[in-house]
Design a protein around this motif. Sequence first.
Motif: not given
Ligand code: NIG
Length: 419
Positions: A90, A186, A113, A103, A334-335, A330, A255, A153, A83, A278, A258, A227
Amino acid sequence: MQEIDLLIHSAGQICVVPNHDGPQRGDRLGDLGIVEDGAVAVSDGKIVEVGKSIDLRAKYAAETIIDASGHCITPGFVDPHTHLPWFGDRANEFEMRLGGATYMEIMAAGGGIMSTVRNVRQAGLEELVADNLPRLASLLRHGTTSVEAKTGYGLEKAAELKQLDAMWQLNQAQPVEVTFTFLPAHAVPVEWHGRTDEYVNYVITELLPAGADWMQKHNVTLFCDVFCEAGVFDVAQTRRILTRAAELGFRLKVHADEFEGLGGTKLAVELGATSADHLVKTPDADIAALGQGDTIAVGLPGTPFGLAEREYTPAKAILAAGGALALATDFNPGTTWNESMQMVIALACRYMGLTQAQALAAATLNAAYAIGRGDEIGSLEPGKQADILILDTADYRQLGYRYGTNLVQTVVKKGRVVG
Ligand code: NIG
Ligand code: FE
């Protein structure tokens, strides 16, 4: 003697990772085509020949010669899902998750996000580029020679285009090659909350055409991704966006699965998407579909690991169905803030049940197919781009076995030593 630019010789092992007239599918994944006491001949940024050291040293006179005794050589890692580029971090949300928040709860409360979206909208183009250059340098040090990057973003026209422009500049500014993906779907941005269908209309009528203009102006392949997830975009909305994107000349990614298996993977196969990524909660029917189509399944084991979740991509079922599996980081704030494909290989061996040979092929050749570049990168075959790693070990089986360390000693990109 034939004159060439670079000869790397006396490697303990060279992992060629040969094409199988395409990606390595199903139970054929893990064919490394190992040459022992091997050499690689390179000219004009391309692989000329791979073979036994004794033969290639007699045949080629090279301007640069590297003795790789005691080292293993592999293709450069291809990371087909990150990403990049983002702004800020974060770490506070990680603390919230350690305190029990999920999450999706953080996202529903306007964080997640959306928090990175606020940062990216405020950042200038130069700041965005400067924030991300060190991330690309770190990718290169860890052996990634090609990477996919995406928008998502921005979620409004100016900020989505700013992310595309940042990717363009990042691609020019350093050796790691960037593949571009447009992900305006997204998340549903806060200003559109409760009006997802209207935001989808905005994506279709305003953002996709703006992305398509950017693609034409820059004359590059642009993927469109969505997403597809419960509480984000459902299968019908994903279908609308991707169908319009295909008409505008985008190649497709999704995506999917997930957190919940909605049918996004099956849709990806139906629409001829290059990859579906994912794939944790993927329903059986969708796994079967992967075996029938050309869509590459991209497993991202850093994500459940980063979220401390128990379930990972069902790699064995995907391979049993005859699917083509790739791996990616990935890499995102965030993740899973992890740029190391070596770490991904280590996780895939432990939690997706892959052998080290399967994981390496999934992180190189199949990963190249996941960004539509399987003909140019991902393996050490004559005619391919000379993206080569010299590892600090003689045996590729140290790659998944060891973790938390960097086993890359030397990185060659397009025939030049860059790290
Ligand atoms: O692939 N799933 C959505 N998007 C990302 C996380 C992006 C974020 O949290 O900033 C992912 O895990
Ligand atoms: Fe992702």
